[in-house]
Scaffold this motif. Sequence first.
Motif, PDB file in Angstrom:
ATOM      1  N   PHE A 191       0.835  -1.206   0.000  1.00  0.00           N
ATOM      2  CA  PHE A 191       0.000   0.000   0.000  1.00  0.00           C
ATOM      3  C   PHE A 191       0.864   1.247   0.000  1.00  0.00           C
ATOM      4  CE2 PHE A 191      -2.711   3.163   2.291  1.00  0.00           C
ATOM      5  CZ  PHE A 191      -3.662   3.303   1.303  1.00  0.00           C
ATOM      6  N   GLU A 192       1.937   1.241   0.764  1.00  0.00           N
ATOM      7  CA  GLU A 192       2.849   2.393   0.796  1.00  0.00           C
ATOM      8  C   GLU A 192       3.433   2.652  -0.584  1.00  0.00           C
ATOM      9  OE1 GLU A 192       5.699   1.429   3.765  1.00  0.00           O
ATOM     10  OE2 GLU A 192       4.274   1.613   5.437  1.00  0.00           O
ATOM     11  N   GLN A 193       3.783   1.582  -1.298  1.00  0.00           N
ATOM     12  CA  GLN A 193       4.319   1.749  -2.643  1.00  0.00           C
ATOM     13  C   GLN A 193       3.246   2.257  -3.599  1.00  0.00           C
ATOM     14  OE1 GLN A 193       7.291   1.772  -3.733  1.00  0.00           O
ATOM     15  NE2 GLN A 193       6.928   1.800  -5.946  1.00  0.00           N
ATOM     16  N   TYR A 194       2.039   1.744  -3.457  1.00  0.00           N
ATOM     17  CA  TYR A 194       0.934   2.144  -4.340  1.00  0.00           C
ATOM     18  C   TYR A 194       0.630   3.635  -4.229  1.00  0.00           C
ATOM     19  CZ  TYR A 194      -3.948   2.910  -5.670  1.00  0.00           C
ATOM     20  OH  TYR A 194      -5.103   3.422  -6.200  1.00  0.00           O
ATOM     21  N   VAL A 195       0.570   4.179  -3.021  1.00  0.00           N
ATOM     22  CA  VAL A 195       0.212   5.596  -2.885  1.00  0.00           C
ATOM     23  C   VAL A 195       1.303   6.499  -3.425  1.00  0.00           C
ATOM     24  CG1 VAL A 195      -1.386   5.243  -0.960  1.00  0.00           C
ATOM     25  CG2 VAL A 195       1.023   5.712  -0.476  1.00  0.00           C
ATOM     26  N   ARG A 196       2.527   5.986  -3.557  1.00  0.00           N
ATOM     27  CA  ARG A 196       3.606   6.764  -4.171  1.00  0.00           C
ATOM     28  C   ARG A 196       3.612   6.591  -5.691  1.00  0.00           C
ATOM     29  NH1 ARG A 196       6.786   4.528  -0.085  1.00  0.00           N
ATOM     30  NH2 ARG A 196       7.801   3.163  -1.613  1.00  0.00           N
ATOM     31  N   CYS A 197       3.551   5.336  -6.150  1.00  0.00           N
ATOM     32  CA  CYS A 197       3.815   5.065  -7.567  1.00  0.00           C
ATOM     33  C   CYS A 197       2.961   3.917  -8.094  1.00  0.00           C
ATOM     34  CB  CYS A 197       5.293   4.717  -7.770  1.00  0.00           C
ATOM     35  SG  CYS A 197       6.462   5.955  -7.222  1.00  0.00           S
ATOM     36  N   GLY A 198       1.640   3.954  -7.904  1.00  0.00           N
ATOM     37  CA  GLY A 198       0.853   2.832  -8.353  1.00  0.00           C
ATOM     38  C   GLY A 198      -0.487   3.136  -8.987  1.00  0.00           C
ATOM     39  N   TYR A 199      -0.861   4.410  -9.080  1.00  0.00           N
ATOM     40  CA  TYR A 199      -2.186   4.760  -9.594  1.00  0.00           C
ATOM     41  C   TYR A 199      -2.270   4.637 -11.114  1.00  0.00           C
ATOM     42  CZ  TYR A 199      -6.448   7.564 -10.331  1.00  0.00           C
ATOM     43  OH  TYR A 199      -7.697   8.009 -10.707  1.00  0.00           O
ATOM     44  N   TYR A 200      -1.149   4.884 -11.799  1.00  0.00           N
ATOM     45  CA  TYR A 200      -1.122   4.839 -13.267  1.00  0.00           C
ATOM     46  C   TYR A 200      -0.498   3.527 -13.727  1.00  0.00           C
ATOM     47  CZ  TYR A 200      -2.137   9.799 -12.789  1.00  0.00           C
ATOM     48  OH  TYR A 200      -2.727  10.998 -12.452  1.00  0.00           O
ATOM     49  N   PRO A 201      -1.144   2.824 -14.671  1.00  0.00           N
ATOM     50  CA  PRO A 201      -0.652   1.508 -15.094  1.00  0.00           C
ATOM     51  C   PRO A 201       0.771   1.503 -15.637  1.00  0.00           C
ATOM     52  CG  PRO A 201      -2.900   1.866 -15.886  1.00  0.00           C
ATOM     53  CD  PRO A 201      -2.432   3.175 -15.312  1.00  0.00           C
ATOM     54  N   PHE A 202       1.280   2.651 -16.039  1.00  0.00           N
ATOM     55  CA  PHE A 202       2.627   2.646 -16.609  1.00  0.00           C
ATOM     56  C   PHE A 202       3.709   2.391 -15.563  1.00  0.00           C
ATOM     57  CE2 PHE A 202       1.550   7.319 -16.341  1.00  0.00           C
ATOM     58  CZ  PHE A 202       2.456   7.682 -15.357  1.00  0.00           C
ATOM     59  N   PHE A 203       3.317   2.153 -14.294  1.00  0.00           N
ATOM     60  CA  PHE A 203       4.335   1.814 -13.303  1.00  0.00           C
ATOM     61  C   PHE A 203       5.079   0.535 -13.690  1.00  0.00           C
ATOM     62  CE2 PHE A 203       1.078  -1.002 -11.481  1.00  0.00           C
ATOM     63  CZ  PHE A 203       1.843  -2.083 -11.030  1.00  0.00           C
ATOM     64  N   VAL A 204       4.407  -0.350 -14.446  1.00  0.00           N
ATOM     65  CA  VAL A 204       5.061  -1.608 -14.844  1.00  0.00           C
ATOM     66  C   VAL A 204       6.127  -1.370 -15.910  1.00  0.00           C
ATOM     67  CG1 VAL A 204       3.064  -3.033 -14.260  1.00  0.00           C
ATOM     68  CG2 VAL A 204       3.274  -2.107 -16.575  1.00  0.00           C
ATOM     69  N   GLU A 205       6.118  -0.213 -16.541  1.00  0.00           N
ATOM     70  CA  GLU A 205       7.065   0.089 -17.608  1.00  0.00           C
ATOM     71  C   GLU A 205       8.247   0.911 -17.122  1.00  0.00           C
ATOM     72  OE1 GLU A 205       4.734   2.173 -20.461  1.00  0.00           O
ATOM     73  OE2 GLU A 205       3.221   0.598 -20.612  1.00  0.00           O
ATOM     74  N   THR A 206       8.228   1.343 -15.881  1.00  0.00           N
ATOM     75  CA  THR A 206       9.281   2.203 -15.361  1.00  0.00           C
ATOM     76  C   THR A 206      10.233   1.395 -14.488  1.00  0.00           C
ATOM     77  OG1 THR A 206       7.818   2.871 -13.539  1.00  0.00           O
ATOM     78  CG2 THR A 206       7.916   4.308 -15.463  1.00  0.00           C
ATOM     79  N   ALA A 207      11.511   1.764 -14.540  1.00  0.00           N
ATOM     80  CA  ALA A 207      12.547   0.986 -13.856  1.00  0.00           C
ATOM     81  C   ALA A 207      12.703   1.361 -12.393  1.00  0.00           C
ATOM     82  CB  ALA A 207      13.882   1.160 -14.591  1.00  0.00           C
ATOM     83  N   SER A 208      12.186   2.521 -12.002  1.00  0.00           N
ATOM     84  CA  SER A 208      12.375   2.984 -10.631  1.00  0.00           C
ATOM     85  C   SER A 208      11.289   3.992 -10.282  1.00  0.00           C
ATOM     86  CB  SER A 208      13.754   3.640 -10.474  1.00  0.00           C
ATOM     87  OG  SER A 208      13.831   4.822 -11.281  1.00  0.00           O
ATOM     88  N   ASP A 209      11.206   4.322  -9.000  1.00  0.00           N
ATOM     89  CA  ASP A 209      10.269   5.351  -8.573  1.00  0.00           C
ATOM     90  C   ASP A 209      10.601   6.688  -9.225  1.00  0.00           C
ATOM     91  OD1 ASP A 209       9.216   3.374  -7.000  1.00  0.00           O
ATOM     92  OD2 ASP A 209       9.599   4.363  -5.082  1.00  0.00           O
ATOM     93  N   GLU A 210      11.882   6.951  -9.392  1.00  0.00           N
ATOM     94  CA  GLU A 210      12.298   8.225  -9.988  1.00  0.00           C
ATOM     95  C   GLU A 210      11.832   8.330 -11.440  1.00  0.00           C
ATOM     96  OE1 GLU A 210      14.240   6.217  -8.221  1.00  0.00           O
ATOM     97  OE2 GLU A 210      14.425   7.480  -6.420  1.00  0.00           O
ATOM     98  N   SER A 211      11.963   7.261 -12.203  1.00  0.00           N
ATOM     99  CA  SER A 211      11.524   7.308 -13.600  1.00  0.00           C
ATOM    100  C   SER A 211      10.002   7.377 -13.685  1.00  0.00           C
ATOM    101  CB  SER A 211      12.053   6.094 -14.371  1.00  0.00           C
ATOM    102  OG  SER A 211      11.622   4.879 -13.789  1.00  0.00           O
ATOM    103  N   TYR A 212       9.310   6.750 -12.737  1.00  0.00           N
ATOM    104  CA  TYR A 212       7.848   6.866 -12.690  1.00  0.00           C
ATOM    105  C   TYR A 212       7.447   8.321 -12.454  1.00  0.00           C
ATOM    106  CZ  TYR A 212       3.012   6.158 -11.064  1.00  0.00           C
ATOM    107  OH  TYR A 212       1.640   6.226 -10.897  1.00  0.00           O
ATOM    108  N   MET A 213       8.108   8.973 -11.499  1.00  0.00           N
ATOM    109  CA  MET A 213       7.791  10.364 -11.200  1.00  0.00           C
ATOM    110  C   MET A 213       8.090  11.272 -12.387  1.00  0.00           C
ATOM    111  SD  MET A 213       6.329  10.607  -8.381  1.00  0.00           S
ATOM    112  CE  MET A 213       5.970   9.487  -7.030  1.00  0.00           C
ATOM    113  N   GLU A 214       9.179  11.007 -13.072  1.00  0.00           N
ATOM    114  CA  GLU A 214       9.505  11.807 -14.258  1.00  0.00           C
ATOM    115  C   GLU A 214       8.415  11.658 -15.320  1.00  0.00           C
ATOM    116  OE1 GLU A 214      13.328  10.606 -15.577  1.00  0.00           O
ATOM    117  OE2 GLU A 214      14.396  11.460 -13.841  1.00  0.00           O
ATOM    118  N   ARG A 215       7.950  10.435 -15.514  1.00  0.00           N
ATOM    119  CA  ARG A 215       6.906  10.217 -16.513  1.00  0.00           C
ATOM    120  C   ARG A 215       5.608  10.884 -16.085  1.00  0.00           C
ATOM    121  NH1 ARG A 215       5.522   4.598 -19.722  1.00  0.00           N
ATOM    122  NH2 ARG A 215       3.589   5.305 -20.705  1.00  0.00           N
TER     123      ARG A 215
END
Length: 398
Positions: A191-215
Amino acid sequence: MQTLVTTYNRIVNEVNERFVRYLSPSIDWDERLIGIKGSRGVGKTTMILQHIKEAFPDRTQAFYASLDNIWFSIHTLSELVEYLYTHGVTHIFLDEVHRYPNWIREVKNIHDSYPKLHIVFTGSSLLEIDNAQADLSRRLRMYHLYGLSFREYLQLAGVANLPVIPLEKLLAKHVSLASDIASQIKVLPHFEQYVRCGYYPFFVETASDESYMERLQHVITTIIENDIPAVESVEYDTLLKTKRLLMYLAQMVPFTLNVKSVCEKISVTRNQLIKMMTLLERASLIRQLRSDTKSLKAVGKPEKILFDNPNVMHALCSTVDVGTQRETFLSMAMEQAHHLLHPSQGDLLVDGKYLFEIGGKNKGFGQIRNLDDSFVVSDDIEVGFGNKIPLWLFGFLY
């Protein structure tokens, strides 16, 4: 034309059918005119491509095209439809319709001129279609796709495949439901990971939390710079001020809106501010909670401003207030199927009936004690008791 055909076949062949969004089984795909709107990045395109791949073994009966394709800079949608219809296509799927000028009138004309043709289109959550816009709404079945629920996140991440829990069942049986789920997975770290980087499905395409945030930051910029101007007539200076407003809100939420103060801060008039706030809400970047009172003042002015989802908070704020994050998550989880208001007591009133107070694991009932249908929603607990419910469990509402 060959470019569109090649693109269509390639992306349908490549789409992954392993995970299907909650909305897809609810869509009546037999309707002649279907609209699917939602924020950029929530998976609208993938969902319709999955449907094409599943429903059309004979790929020549269907066709997909994105209306922001450069082909449409010198060709019209009507040209495309006439060619496809005369070549046996019965179902046309149009993506990014808000990027095509006068799309509403053209889609209406196509719908009326080809009685046997089925049309599905996707567009920004900014879209507002009513009788004033070429009378399309009475022909149209519109759906809204939201981002991933916590339940969907767990499924897409390969952690667990668990069923939806309707709100009434959740409130009545939350202890046994939470106990069962918590016995299968370590729910709080996920759940902690989801509230940071899990709402958008493209999380599976990103290599890290940082790249998810950039996207995600790129998505936010694209919404303001491209999607809003495609739907509303907005001056460039207003777009710059809209960005400034969003960053200002990032430092302040949740807060009761002081219109005069905000207008002075970003140098806009009251009417400009109201329009900007409305656009940001329609774009699924913020949420405005209005009071449960009946006064005209309460109707016109939001009582509290939240971001649309916790991921947007983390993308815009270097330090996220945990209390705001909790309220943002619960409002986001509820909004998909319920009506939300800001109550005079407690934090959230749902469907005019259920009252929720939100806090950490030690949160008590002080503010809502002895009120009917009232509940404490607590973060950082796996299982609740009585009318105290773990926050994460509301991620199973859809």
